[in-house]
Scaffold this active site. Sequence first.
Site, PDB file in Angstrom:
ATOM      1  N   ARG A  80      60.321  63.658  13.445  1.00 54.12           N
ATOM      2  CA  ARG A  80      59.848  64.636  14.432  1.00 54.12           C
ATOM      3  C   ARG A  80      60.800  65.827  14.560  1.00 54.12           C
ATOM      4  O   ARG A  80      60.373  66.964  14.760  1.00 54.12           O
ATOM      5  CB  ARG A  80      59.686  63.941  15.791  1.00 54.12           C
ATOM      6  CG  ARG A  80      59.089  64.837  16.848  1.00 54.12           C
ATOM      7  CD  ARG A  80      58.715  64.013  18.072  1.00 54.12           C
ATOM      8  NE  ARG A  80      58.062  64.819  19.094  1.00 54.12           N
ATOM      9  CZ  ARG A  80      58.537  64.967  20.328  1.00 54.12           C
ATOM     10  NH1 ARG A  80      59.645  64.372  20.686  1.00 54.12           N
ATOM     11  NH2 ARG A  80      57.879  65.709  21.199  1.00 54.12           N
ATOM     12  N   HIS A  88      59.727  69.791  14.578  1.00 56.12           N
ATOM     13  CA  HIS A  88      60.038  70.719  15.668  1.00 56.12           C
ATOM     14  C   HIS A  88      60.998  71.824  15.239  1.00 56.12           C
ATOM     15  O   HIS A  88      61.053  72.877  15.860  1.00 56.12           O
ATOM     16  CB  HIS A  88      60.584  69.954  16.880  1.00 56.12           C
ATOM     17  CG  HIS A  88      59.521  69.252  17.661  1.00 56.12           C
ATOM     18  ND1 HIS A  88      59.590  69.034  19.006  1.00 56.12           N
ATOM     19  CD2 HIS A  88      58.333  68.721  17.270  1.00 56.12           C
ATOM     20  CE1 HIS A  88      58.503  68.407  19.426  1.00 56.12           C
ATOM     21  NE2 HIS A  88      57.724  68.187  18.381  1.00 56.12           N
ATOM     22  N   GLY A 112      60.551  78.711  11.252  1.00 60.08           N
ATOM     23  CA  GLY A 112      60.952  78.139   9.974  1.00 60.08           C
ATOM     24  C   GLY A 112      61.969  77.010  10.060  1.00 60.08           C
ATOM     25  O   GLY A 112      62.575  76.767  11.095  1.00 60.08           O
ATOM     26  N   ASN A 132      60.808  69.817  23.774  1.00 64.19           N
ATOM     27  CA  ASN A 132      61.993  69.130  23.244  1.00 64.19           C
ATOM     28  C   ASN A 132      62.840  68.428  24.299  1.00 64.19           C
ATOM     29  O   ASN A 132      63.430  67.378  24.019  1.00 64.19           O
ATOM     30  CB  ASN A 132      62.887  70.134  22.497  1.00 64.19           C
ATOM     31  CG  ASN A 132      62.227  70.698  21.254  1.00 64.19           C
ATOM     32  OD1 ASN A 132      61.351  70.065  20.673  1.00 64.19           O
ATOM     33  ND2 ASN A 132      62.634  71.895  20.852  1.00 64.19           N
ATOM     34  N   HIS A 165      52.298  59.875  13.562  1.00 64.56           N
ATOM     35  CA  HIS A 165      52.229  59.074  14.783  1.00 64.56           C
ATOM     36  C   HIS A 165      51.901  57.613  14.475  1.00 64.56           C
ATOM     37  O   HIS A 165      51.521  56.864  15.367  1.00 64.56           O
ATOM     38  CB  HIS A 165      51.234  59.692  15.770  1.00 64.56           C
ATOM     39  CG  HIS A 165      51.706  61.005  16.327  1.00 64.56           C
ATOM     40  ND1 HIS A 165      50.930  61.810  17.125  1.00 64.56           N
ATOM     41  CD2 HIS A 165      52.894  61.652  16.201  1.00 64.56           C
ATOM     42  CE1 HIS A 165      51.618  62.904  17.467  1.00 64.56           C
ATOM     43  NE2 HIS A 165      52.803  62.828  16.907  1.00 64.56           N
ATOM     44  N   THR A 166      52.060  57.218  13.243  1.00 60.35           N
ATOM     45  CA  THR A 166      52.010  55.806  12.872  1.00 60.35           C
ATOM     46  C   THR A 166      53.352  55.144  13.175  1.00 60.35           C
ATOM     47  O   THR A 166      53.513  53.930  13.041  1.00 60.35           O
ATOM     48  CB  THR A 166      51.648  55.639  11.376  1.00 60.35           C
ATOM     49  OG1 THR A 166      51.544  54.253  11.085  1.00 60.35           O
ATOM     50  CG2 THR A 166      52.712  56.227  10.454  1.00 60.35           C
TER      51      THR A 166
HETATM   52  C1  HEM Z   1      49.308  67.548  15.798  1.00 64.12           C
HETATM   53  C2  HEM Z   1      50.072  67.976  16.787  1.00 64.12           C
HETATM   54  C3  HEM Z   1      51.130  67.126  17.405  1.00 64.12           C
HETATM   55  C4  HEM Z   1      51.290  66.887  18.729  1.00 64.12           C
HETATM   56  C5  HEM Z   1      50.436  67.453  19.849  1.00 64.12           C
HETATM   57  C6  HEM Z   1      52.396  65.983  18.860  1.00 64.12           C
HETATM   58  C7  HEM Z   1      52.888  65.521  20.069  1.00 64.12           C
HETATM   59  C8  HEM Z   1      53.819  64.504  20.203  1.00 64.12           C
HETATM   60  C9  HEM Z   1      54.255  63.957  21.455  1.00 64.12           C
HETATM   61  C10 HEM Z   1      53.816  64.432  22.829  1.00 64.12           C
HETATM   62  C11 HEM Z   1      55.124  62.956  21.183  1.00 64.12           C
HETATM   63  C12 HEM Z   1      55.833  62.065  22.207  1.00 64.12           C
HETATM   64  C13 HEM Z   1      57.035  62.813  22.766  1.00 64.12           C
HETATM   65  C14 HEM Z   1      57.580  62.192  24.028  1.00 64.12           C
HETATM   66  O1  HEM Z   1      56.802  61.698  24.843  1.00 64.12           O
HETATM   67  O2  HEM Z   1      58.814  62.229  24.203  1.00 64.12           O
HETATM   68  C15 HEM Z   1      55.245  62.872  19.758  1.00 64.12           C
HETATM   69  C16 HEM Z   1      56.033  61.975  19.098  1.00 64.12           C
HETATM   70  C17 HEM Z   1      56.215  61.977  17.748  1.00 64.12           C
HETATM   71  N1  HEM Z   1      55.725  62.916  16.860  1.00 64.12           N
HETATM   72 FE1  HEM Z   1      54.289  64.265  17.229  1.00 64.12          FE
HETATM   73  N2  HEM Z   1      52.888  65.689  17.630  1.00 64.12           N
HETATM   74  C18 HEM Z   1      52.153  66.375  16.702  1.00 64.12           C
HETATM   75  C19 HEM Z   1      52.377  66.398  15.350  1.00 64.12           C
HETATM   76  C20 HEM Z   1      53.431  65.769  14.731  1.00 64.12           C
HETATM   77  C21 HEM Z   1      53.869  66.022  13.389  1.00 64.12           C
HETATM   78  C22 HEM Z   1      53.282  67.086  12.473  1.00 64.12           C
HETATM   79  C23 HEM Z   1      54.898  65.175  13.139  1.00 64.12           C
HETATM   80  C24 HEM Z   1      55.752  65.025  11.900  1.00 64.12           C
HETATM   81  C25 HEM Z   1      55.519  65.604  10.758  1.00 64.12           C
HETATM   82  C26 HEM Z   1      55.086  64.374  14.334  1.00 64.12           C
HETATM   83  C27 HEM Z   1      55.968  63.338  14.457  1.00 64.12           C
HETATM   84  C28 HEM Z   1      56.162  62.608  15.625  1.00 64.12           C
HETATM   85  C29 HEM Z   1      56.927  61.374  15.672  1.00 64.12           C
HETATM   86  C30 HEM Z   1      57.514  60.639  14.495  1.00 64.12           C
HETATM   87  C31 HEM Z   1      56.984  60.990  17.018  1.00 64.12           C
HETATM   88  C32 HEM Z   1      57.750  59.799  17.622  1.00 64.12           C
HETATM   89  C33 HEM Z   1      59.179  60.267  17.891  1.00 64.12           C
HETATM   90  C34 HEM Z   1      60.114  59.243  18.481  1.00 64.12           C
HETATM   91  O3  HEM Z   1      59.754  58.084  18.681  1.00 64.12           O
HETATM   92  O4  HEM Z   1      61.272  59.641  18.753  1.00 64.12           O
HETATM   93  N3  HEM Z   1      54.200  64.780  15.283  1.00 64.12           N
HETATM   94  N4  HEM Z   1      54.454  63.837  19.191  1.00 64.12           N
END
Ligand code: HEM
Length: 319
Positions: free
Chosen positions: A63, A67, A73, A95, A194-195
């Site tokens: 993630r 971000h 970039g 963040n 998100h897997t």
């Molecule tokens: C499609 C739009 C996306 C949205 C709206 C989104 C939103 C979020 C949110 C809200 C969280 C939880 C954050 C928290 O509650 O602290 C999250 C976690 C995460 N996101 Fe996304 N995300 C998106 C796309 C992506 C992409 C493109 C990636 C990586 C290429 C990604 C990787 C991750 C990962 C791995 C987590 C878990 C992080 C952790 O456990 O520390 N996400 N995302």
Amino acid sequence: MAPRDMLDFFVILVVATSVIATASCKLSPSYYQSTCPKALAIVRAGVAKAIKNETRMGASLLRLHFHDCFVNGCDASILLDDTPSFVGEKTAAPNNNSVRGFEVIDAIKARLEKACPGVVSCADIVALAARDSVVYLGGPSWNVGLGRNDSTTASRSLANTSIPPPTSNLSALITSFSAQGLSVKNMVALSGSHTIGLARCTSFRGRIYNDSNIDATFAQKLRMKCPKSGNDNVLQRLDIQTPTHFDNFYFNNLLQKKGLLHSDQELFNGSSVGSLVKTYACDSGAFFKDFAKAMIKMSKIKPAKGSNGQIRKNCRKVN
Ligand code: HEM
Ligand SMILES: *[C@@H]1O[C@H](CO)[C@@H](O)[C@H](O)[C@H]1NC(C)=O
Ligand SMILES: *[C@@H]1O[C@H](CO)[C@@H](O)[C@H](O)[C@H]1NC(C)=O
Ligand SMILES: *[C@@H]1O[C@H](CO)[C@@H](O)[C@H](O)[C@H]1NC(C)=O
Ligand SMILES: *[C@@H]1O[C@H](CO)[C@@H](O)[C@H](O)[C@H]1NC(C)=O
Ligand SMILES: *[C@@H]1O[C@H](CO)[C@@H](O)[C@H](O)[C@H]1NC(C)=O
Ligand SMILES: *[C@@H]1O[C@H](CO)[C@@H](O)[C@H](O)[C@H]1NC(C)=O
Ligand SMILES: *[C@@H]1O[C@H](CO)[C@@H](O)[C@H](O)[C@H]1NC(C)=O
């Protein structure tokens, strides 16, 4: 020189100049081969150590790269600390209290500075760490182009607006990714991130209390952990089945209306995008292939103002 030779000479000159010009700004997987041959192994070892200590860290590192890249970039702008005279991206809305992995990047950077001082950029470390995390957790691999520069600036306001919030609807998601040069297919594949990993109650509260396209039992269980108010930081799995394994179960969850975030379920709610979700849910090979392609594309997002960066010595501050 005969006119013909003159022409050849200029053709060669032009070709040679353009090769040099692209060589200096195009990313290459072998960029550090002579200047820091151990760079890739050092990053991989640092990532493995961090994930062994805490499995979630693989998700957090993936993630972090996302971000970083979505805000002007992939330039490690997200790693710069706030100071009394500098406002960075760490405290931007998407963040703050959410993005993690900074200490892991610091530890890897410290090892790299010992092995080859001033050579490996923080932005490249973040890109490699994302790939190594996915591989470590059972996902696909890809070659990471290297040679990024680190920024000397950051933008909190761009971080606020360029990273899509979990309340986004499908058209907002498509607009956000398209602004970065990423297609709808790239967006769906990348969402498969998100897997793995976890989300805070505050990120999915609206979904479990207000959405109609959610499995009733799933919503009921989540409401017990995440009340209408309070417990904002309680964590839940983004993939209810295997949150520490990089697989295609995320897409299966969407088919069952068990996406954790509102934005997740938007990918499967009666739109044409839904057929991609179905494909990835039953063909993990197709998902892995498209995911790797999309990661390569995302990791090439360039700073808008070109390349006047540096190789930071400390990822948290400009030299
Ligand atoms: C499609 C739009 C996306 C949205 C709206 C989104 C939103 C979020 C949110 C809200 C969280 C939880 C954050 C928290 O509650 O602290 C999250 C976690 C995460 N996101 Fe996304 N995300 C998106 C796309 C992506 C992409 C493109 C990636 C990586 C290429 C990604 C990787 C991750 C990962 C791995 C987590 C878990 C992080 C952790 O456990 O520390 N996400 N995302
Ligand atoms: C190991 O993970 C814990 C959190 O689970 C963290 O507090 C600690 O700093 C980590 N240690 C190392 C060496 O990474
Ligand atoms: C970031 O989170 C901290 C701790 O919850 C909070 O004190 C601070 O005000 C937040 N910063 C911003 C800019 O929202
Ligand atoms: C960005 O978000 C933070 C946290 O919500 C907020 O404090 C700040 O005012 C926002 N805007 C800018 C330009 O920093
Ligand atoms: C999607 O969200 C955007 C931004 O919040 C909003 O302007 C738009 O009306 C929404 N579109 C639909 C179809 O709900
Ligand atoms: C649910 O929707 C209602 C009405 O639009 C709104 O007032 C409320 O804040 C929403 N709840 C959450 C948790 O988002
Ligand atoms: C999902 O689709 C249903 C049926 O088309 C619609 O009623 C609903 O508003 C959509 N979105 C959500 C979050 O329920
Ligand atoms: C990094 O910066 C140097 C000089 O500051 C420049 O020559 C090079 O093209 C930049 N690389 C990239 C990938 O922007």
